[in-house]
Enzyme design. Structure first.
Site, PDB file in Angstrom:
ATOM      1  N   LYS A 121       5.407  -6.972   2.946  1.00  0.00           N
ATOM      2  CA  LYS A 121       4.667  -6.578   4.338  1.00  0.00           C
ATOM      3  C   LYS A 121       4.433  -7.828   5.120  1.00  0.00           C
ATOM      4  O   LYS A 121       3.500  -8.641   4.654  1.00  0.00           O
ATOM      5  CB  LYS A 121       3.913  -5.656   4.155  1.00  0.00           C
ATOM      6  CG  LYS A 121       3.635  -4.980   5.717  1.00  0.00           C
ATOM      7  CD  LYS A 121       2.606  -3.558   5.501  1.00  0.00           C
ATOM      8  CE  LYS A 121       2.282  -2.996   6.868  1.00  0.00           C
ATOM      9  NZ  LYS A 121       3.634  -2.738   7.634  1.00  0.00           N
TER      10      LYS A 121
ATOM     11  N   HIS B  17      -0.451  -2.570   0.798  1.00  0.00           N
ATOM     12  CA  HIS B  17       0.971  -2.647   1.070  1.00  0.00           C
ATOM     13  C   HIS B  17       1.698  -3.437  -0.107  1.00  0.00           C
ATOM     14  O   HIS B  17       1.207  -4.391  -0.443  1.00  0.00           O
ATOM     15  CB  HIS B  17       1.262  -2.857   2.357  1.00  0.00           C
ATOM     16  CG  HIS B  17       1.166  -1.536   3.078  1.00  0.00           C
ATOM     17  ND1 HIS B  17       0.104  -1.369   3.795  1.00  0.00           N
ATOM     18  CD2 HIS B  17       1.846  -0.389   3.807  1.00  0.00           C
ATOM     19  CE1 HIS B  17       0.134  -0.098   4.694  1.00  0.00           C
ATOM     20  NE2 HIS B  17       1.005   0.326   4.338  1.00  0.00           N
TER      21      HIS B  17
END
Length: 248
Positions: free
Chosen positions: A140, A136
């Site tokens: 995140k 990600h």
């Protein structure tokens, strides 16, 4: 036409959902609230003018958001990640009063992927090692991702085991041999990646890799809108994206 209210409207997902609703001919945007105005009253007011809520805010706000949905008698889709046992208990309690859909990923493609992972884990058996790799964007904050955990749960369900007792993650140093039957997790972070997930099933001299690559956050937004609209007029209860797709 369902009027959908967004909790966490200023976040990445909240803005993506607003964009999808803004161009939708089927459903409308009932408004949104965010962290600075989640004192309870504003969420309740949003619920009163909505047919369904989508919550992509923060775990600390979940209980108040559930109370708002119950007070208005409307369904709520929860896409917030980083939830703990107490949050799931609150969700179970709320589901006695209103329809609730909680998921680590609203993508229709990921939903189908989880189904395939469960099937593969069930049919191949514990002799095949399972590793889940996710990547990600650099911003995140939780790891493994909610989607990785969802895929891990799918694999554990396929094997008939408890994921908590068979998780293998955070490997570093001299870890020894891989435990038989473990479900491994690896989390990568960097750049602006919306979300890549691969489930590797490694057997003797062969491997199967099941993957999903998110090219744009709009795929999650479209799934969230579809899931929230699907909840409208359902009976109170706990639902999943599998129910939205009709996967048994």
């Amino acid at each position: 036409m369902a009027r959908i209210g967004i909790i966490g409207s200023e976040g990445r997902m909240g803005q993506a959902i607003a964009d999808v609703l803004g161009s939708s001919e089927e459903h409308s945007h009932a408004g949104g609230v965010d962290a600075h105005d989640q004192g309870g009253g504003d969420v309740a007011a949003l619920a009163d003018r909505s047919d369904a809520l989508v919550d992509f805010s923060a775990p600390a706000a979940l209980e108040g958001n559930l109370h708002a949905a119950i007070g208005a008698g409307i369904p709520i889709l929860i896409g917030t990640t980083g939830l703990e046992a107490a949050h799931f208990t609150a969700i179970d309690n709320a589901a006695r009063a209103v329809p609730v859909l909680q998921t680590g990923n609203t993508s229709l493609g990921v939903t189908l992927l989880a189904h395939l992972v469960q099937e593969a884990a069930a049919r191949l058996g514990p002799d095949w090692d399972i590793e889940i790799v996710e990547m990600h964007h650099r911003m995140k904050v939780d790891a493994p991702s909610g989607t990785a955990k969802l895929l891990g749960e799918a694999a554990a369900t396929g094997r008939g085991i408890d994921l908590a007792d068979h998780t293998d993650s955070g490997r570093d140093g001299n870890t020894g041999a891989r435990p038989t039957g473990a479900i491994g997790f690896a989390a990568l972070r960097g750049g602006t990646v919306a979300g890549d997930h691969s489930v590797i099933l490694a057997g003797e001299q062969e491997r199967i890799t099941l993957s999903h690559l998110a090219e744009n956050r709009s795929i999650f937004a479209r799934g969230a809108v579809r899931g929230a609209a699907w909840l409208v007029e359902r009976e109170p209860g706990r639902y999943s994206m599998n129910d939205v797709l009709g996967i048994g």
